[in-house]
Every structure is written in structure tokens, then in C-alpha cells.
Motif scaffolding. Structure first.
Motif, PDB file in Angstrom:
ATOM      1  N   PHE A  41       0.556  -1.712  -0.183  1.00 39.40           N
ATOM      2  CA  PHE A  41      -0.324   0.075  -0.088  1.00 39.40           C
ATOM      3  C   PHE A  41       1.013   1.092  -0.035  1.00 39.40           C
ATOM      4  O   PHE A  41       0.583   2.233  -0.092  1.00 39.40           O
ATOM      5  CB  PHE A  41      -0.922   0.218   1.080  1.00 39.40           C
ATOM      6  N   ARG A  78       5.192  -2.979   5.313  1.00 45.69           N
ATOM      7  CA  ARG A  78       4.311  -2.593   6.342  1.00 45.69           C
ATOM      8  C   ARG A  78       4.059  -1.569   5.595  1.00 45.69           C
ATOM      9  O   ARG A  78       4.751  -0.357   6.071  1.00 45.69           O
ATOM     10  CB  ARG A  78       3.568  -3.578   7.610  1.00 45.69           C
ATOM     11  N   CYS A  79       2.265  -1.221   5.654  1.00 43.66           N
ATOM     12  CA  CYS A  79       1.937   0.459   5.673  1.00 43.66           C
ATOM     13  C   CYS A  79       0.968   0.685   7.006  1.00 43.66           C
ATOM     14  O   CYS A  79      -0.217   0.395   6.704  1.00 43.66           O
ATOM     15  CB  CYS A  79       1.134   0.523   4.138  1.00 43.66           C
ATOM     16  N   GLY A 114      -6.893  -4.034   3.810  1.00 48.13           N
ATOM     17  CA  GLY A 114      -7.064  -3.144   3.554  1.00 48.13           C
ATOM     18  C   GLY A 114      -8.032  -3.181   1.399  1.00 48.13           C
ATOM     19  O   GLY A 114      -8.093  -1.784   1.600  1.00 48.13           O
ATOM     20  N   ALA A 117     -11.079  -2.176   2.229  1.00 46.22           N
ATOM     21  CA  ALA A 117     -11.145  -0.361   1.988  1.00 46.22           C
ATOM     22  C   ALA A 117     -11.486   0.212   1.207  1.00 46.22           C
ATOM     23  O   ALA A 117     -11.831   1.356   0.978  1.00 46.22           O
ATOM     24  CB  ALA A 117      -9.823  -0.123   2.890  1.00 46.22           C
TER      25      ALA A 117
HETATM   26  P1  ADP Z   1      -0.519  -9.646   6.848  1.00 50.65           P
HETATM   27  O1  ADP Z   1      -1.352  -8.717   5.881  1.00 50.65           O
HETATM   28  O2  ADP Z   1       0.270 -10.654   5.423  1.00 50.65           O
HETATM   29  O3  ADP Z   1      -1.488  -9.722   7.776  1.00 50.65           O
HETATM   30  P2  ADP Z   1      -0.498  -6.769   8.146  1.00 50.65           P
HETATM   31  O4  ADP Z   1      -1.183  -7.514   9.066  1.00 50.65           O
HETATM   32  O5  ADP Z   1       1.337  -6.062   8.407  1.00 50.65           O
HETATM   33  O6  ADP Z   1       0.090  -8.120   6.980  1.00 50.65           O
HETATM   34  O7  ADP Z   1      -0.590  -6.103   6.878  1.00 50.65           O
HETATM   35  C1  ADP Z   1      -0.383  -5.329   5.891  1.00 50.65           C
HETATM   36  C2  ADP Z   1      -0.498  -4.030   5.700  1.00 50.65           C
HETATM   37  O8  ADP Z   1      -2.125  -4.279   5.270  1.00 50.65           O
HETATM   38  C3  ADP Z   1      -0.793  -3.404   6.566  1.00 50.65           C
HETATM   39  O9  ADP Z   1       0.483  -3.030   6.717  1.00 50.65           O
HETATM   40  C4  ADP Z   1      -1.305  -1.787   6.246  1.00 50.65           C
HETATM   41  O10 ADP Z   1      -0.682  -1.119   4.755  1.00 50.65           O
HETATM   42  C5  ADP Z   1      -3.079  -2.820   5.767  1.00 50.65           C
HETATM   43  N1  ADP Z   1      -4.065  -2.595   6.875  1.00 50.65           N
HETATM   44  C6  ADP Z   1      -3.861  -3.679   7.918  1.00 50.65           C
HETATM   45  N2  ADP Z   1      -4.550  -2.993   9.125  1.00 50.65           N
HETATM   46  C7  ADP Z   1      -5.638  -2.599   7.788  1.00 50.65           C
HETATM   47  C8  ADP Z   1      -7.029  -2.432   8.055  1.00 50.65           C
HETATM   48  N3  ADP Z   1      -7.321  -2.424   8.806  1.00 50.65           N
HETATM   49  N4  ADP Z   1      -7.058  -0.873   7.312  1.00 50.65           N
HETATM   50  C9  ADP Z   1      -6.199  -1.399   6.037  1.00 50.65           C
HETATM   51  N5  ADP Z   1      -5.719  -1.489   5.868  1.00 50.65           N
HETATM   52  C10 ADP Z   1      -4.424  -2.115   6.789  1.00 50.65           C
END
Ligand code: ADP
Ligand code: F6P
Length: 353
Positions: A41, A78-79, A114, A117
Motif C-alpha cells: 500500500f 507494511r504501510c 486494506g 477498505a
Molecule cells: P498481513 O497482510 O501479512 O497480515 P499486516 O497485518 O502487516 O500483514 O498488514 C499488511 C498491511 O495491510 C498493513 O501494513 C496495512 O498497510 C494494511 N492494513 C492492515 N490492517 C488494515 C486495516 N484495518 N485497514 C486498512 N489497511 C490495513
């Protein structure tokens, strides 16, 4: 020609490149062109400040070369910002500027949120599960899990060979975040004698030592203890520092506040059991950097085609998965509500023998 976009997000997982290749081939067949968003992202919110750094127009020729490569060609990240609406709006604006009519998001549960969203903001979005952890409850398979288990199985087999040669025990720590599936499947596939996972709360160091002791008494001095990295958090209270003071008086300092780890566990259990040496290995990032297994690559191929087909038919907010061995799709919201179920029966079987 309509554009679609694809990104990989969260921890990289073997099979992500294969999924991108499949998305590219399906898009090309359906007359769409493909834009790769770089660094998850981050690329969508323009974090690098340069469009050339954030996006790449993917030609079929480029992606045909990457399918079986480990890692992710599009890079991942991770964003933190993306949970905030203002950044999601920024992403929507970029996708509009690029004339993108749909996006495929490859990642774990956070990445699926994400995607959700974006879908809520009107961008057709489809998710493909990509995480070695296997912690998405709605699907039997996620890209990278099978490969990671195979890496761990190779590691444990090699460790068991040297353990056997020295007649000593081993602690092997594997990944999985809060999910014990990599550990359990590794233990099952290698005949490891003890497995420790985060799903089993309050497991105790004393119990592990007792079980190892019983194994030694039955003639097995070379047992393997497979620990999932998330299991340290579910360990019953144990005074590591008090214990190490008694048994390790000053030879190797133990700093108060250091977390419990595989190396501590090996030393403590060795001191408690006394009848066998115990060594430790952390398998680490080798679990993520392998070429995808045939199983992961095959799923990546099918998932990519399904995702592009969904976009072509005007679908959004869907996530691809595997149920009863078959690839299917469902809406992201319901998918994320399904909690992963841990196979306690197999866990008990490993630890009982
Ligand atoms: P994974 O996808 O492997 O579970 P993460 O939990 O680190 O890894 O999530 C990856 C990315 O997804 C995050 O860094 C963020 O950019 C995005 N993300 C996570 N949670 C949300 C959320 N509630 N709303 C929007 N984007 C999210
Ligand atoms: O989610 C995949 C994973 O490899 C987990 O098993 C592990 O806990 C985590 O990512 C490690 O993340 P990082 O790459 O940020 O160290």
C-alpha cells in the motif's frame, strides 16, 4: 483497454510472484493491461514521492520470467498509514488517475482489510491469500504456507540427522506469528516428539522437561522439540532468570528483561533433564525465501485467474481461497470473521507418543 492493478503486501510469501504472473496472463487474455503497485500500500499512497518508484507497467514478457522466483518482484511492505481514511482516499485518487478499474491484493489478513477498505471506497478489489502463517480461517491454503512447511521439514530432517549422530535433543523454532500450523505440520511430517504452539495456553517449561525426561527414559535421547515463534507469549510463568542463576552461575550472562527464546529453552531443559544435551536452531527467514512448492504455485496460478475473472465480471470485495480442496471465493468481510481453527487432535497425537 482497461487497466487493472496488482500489489503484494505484508510479509513476502512464496507463490506471490506466481500469482502476479497468473494475474498478468489472465489480464492479457481478457484484453486488460496490468499495472504493478510497488511496496504494498506504500506504492498506492505515493510514499516514495516518485510515480516511477511506486508503479510499474507490467508486460507479459516481464512477468513470465518471475513466476518461480522466490520473494516478491513487486516488493512488499507494511504501510501503517493505510488504516487511515485520508490515505485510502489518496490511493483511490491515484488509481483513478491511472485509469484502474480494479485491483488484486495479495497478502495476509491485514492486507485483506486494506483491500476491503478500497472496495468500500468504490474500487473493485479482490484478495488472494498470501502468508506463510496459514492464519486465515476461511481458507485451507494460503500462498507460502506449504513452502514454509517444506523448508522447516528439510531443516528438521537435517537437525535430526546430526541429533541422531550425537544422541542429543534439539529445540527448533519456526515462524507463524500467532498461529501454530507451521510448527504442527513440521512436527507431524518429521516425527518430532514434542510440539509447542501459541494456541495451547499455559504450556509449561516443567512439562516440556518432564516429557523429554520420559522420552530419554524410554531410550530416546535425541527428541526434537518444535516451537512456534508465537508460543513464547502463551508460556506459563517461569522464573527464567532465577533458574539460570542457579544453574549457569555466571558462565553466560542472562540479562533481566531478555525474552524467552529457543536458546534459553534448550539450556533450561538440558539443565532440568540432565541426561541429554539439548541444542537449539531458529529456522528464521529461510522459511520465506524459497521457490514456491508445486502446491503453492498451482494455487497461485488458479487464484490469479479467478481474481481477474471476478474483476472482469464486475465483482468486488471478494477473497479467493480453498475449501474442501477446491478454489472458491467469498466476500472479504465474512471471510475475515472466520477464525482459524487449530488441529488439536493432531497436536495431541504428536505429543502423546
Ligand atoms: P498481513 O497482510 O501479512 O497480515 P499486516 O497485518 O502487516 O500483514 O498488514 C499488511 C498491511 O495491510 C498493513 O501494513 C496495512 O498497510 C494494511 N492494513 C492492515 N490492517 C488494515 C486495516 N484495518 N485497514 C486498512 N489497511 C490495513
Ligand atoms: O507473517 C509472516 C511472518 O514471516 C511471520 O511468520 C513472522 O512473525 C513475521 O512475518 C516476521 O516479520 P518481519 O519480516 O517483519 O520480521
Amino acid at each position: 483497454m482497461p487497466n487493472i492493478a496488482v500489489l503484494t503486501s505484508g510479509g513476502d510469501s512464496p507463490g506471490m510472484n506466481a500469482a502476479v504472473m497468473s494475474v498478468a496472463r489472465a489480464a492479457s487474455l481478457m484484453g486488460m493491461s496490468l499495472i504493478g503497485i510497488k511496496r504494498g500500500f506504500n506504492g498506492l499512497i505515493g510514499k516514495s514521492g516518485s510515480l516511477d518508484e511506486d508503479i510499474i507497467h507490467l508486460t507479459l514478457d516481464q512477468v513470465l520470467d518471475i513466476a518461480d522466483l522466490p520473494g516478491t518482484y513487486l516488493r512488499t511492505a507494511r504501510c501503517k498509514e493505510f488504516v487511515q481514511e485520508e490515505y485510502q482516499d489518496k490511493a483511490v485518487r491515484l488509481l483513478e488517475e491511472l485509469d484502474v478499474c480494479g485491483i488484486v491484493v495479495i497478502g495476509g489478513d491485514g492486507s485483506m482489510q486494506g483491500a476491503q477498505a478500497l472496495a468500500r471506497k468504490g474500487v473493485p478489489a479482490i484478495g488472494i491469500p498470501g502468508t506463510i502463517d496459514n492464519d486465515l480461517g476461511y481458507t485451507e491454503q494460503s500462498l507460502g504456507f506449504d513452502t514454509a512447511v517444506n523448508v522447516c521439514v528439510d531443516a528438521v530432517r537435517a537437525i535430526r540427522a546430526t541429533s541422531r549422530s550425537h544422541d542429543r535433543a534439539a529445540v527448533v523454532e519456526v515462524m507463524g506469528r500467532n498461529c501454530g500450523d507451521i510448527a504442527l505440520n513440521t512436527a507431524l511430517s518429521t516425527g518430532s516428539e514434542i510440539v509447542i504452539v501459541p494456541e495451547i495456553r499455559n504450556w509449561s517449561v516443567d512439562d516440556v522437561a518432564q516429557r523429554l525426561n520420559a522420552l530419554v527414559d524410554r531410550g530416546n535421547k535425541r527428541a526434537t522439540i518444535v516451537v512456534a515463534e508465537g508460543a513464547w507469549k502463551s508460556m506459563a510463568p517461569f522464573d527464567v532468570y532465577g533458574y539460570m542463576k542457579d544453574y549457569d552461575s555466571g558462565s553466560r550472562p542472562v540479562f533481566p528483561g531478555s525474552p524467552m527464546d529457543a536458546y534459553f529453552l534448550a539450556r533450561i531443559v538440558e539443565n532440568m533433564v540432565k541426561k541429554t544435551e539439548v541444542r537449539a536452531t531458529v529456522v528464521g527467514y529461510t522459511q520465506r525465501g524459497r521457490q514456491p512448492s508445486a502446491r503453492d504455485a498451482a494455487f497461485a496460478f488458479e487464484a490469479g485467474v479467478v481474481a481477474v475473472n471476478l474483476l472482469k465480471h464486475g465483482e468486488s470485495n471478494r477473497v479467493v481461497g480453498v475449501h474442501n480442496g477446491k478454489v472458491f471465493h467469498m466476500d472479504i468481510e465474512s471471510a475475515l470473521q472466520i477464525k482459524p481453527s487449530f488441529n488439536r487432535r493432531m497436536y495431541n497425537m504428536v505429543n502423546a507418543l
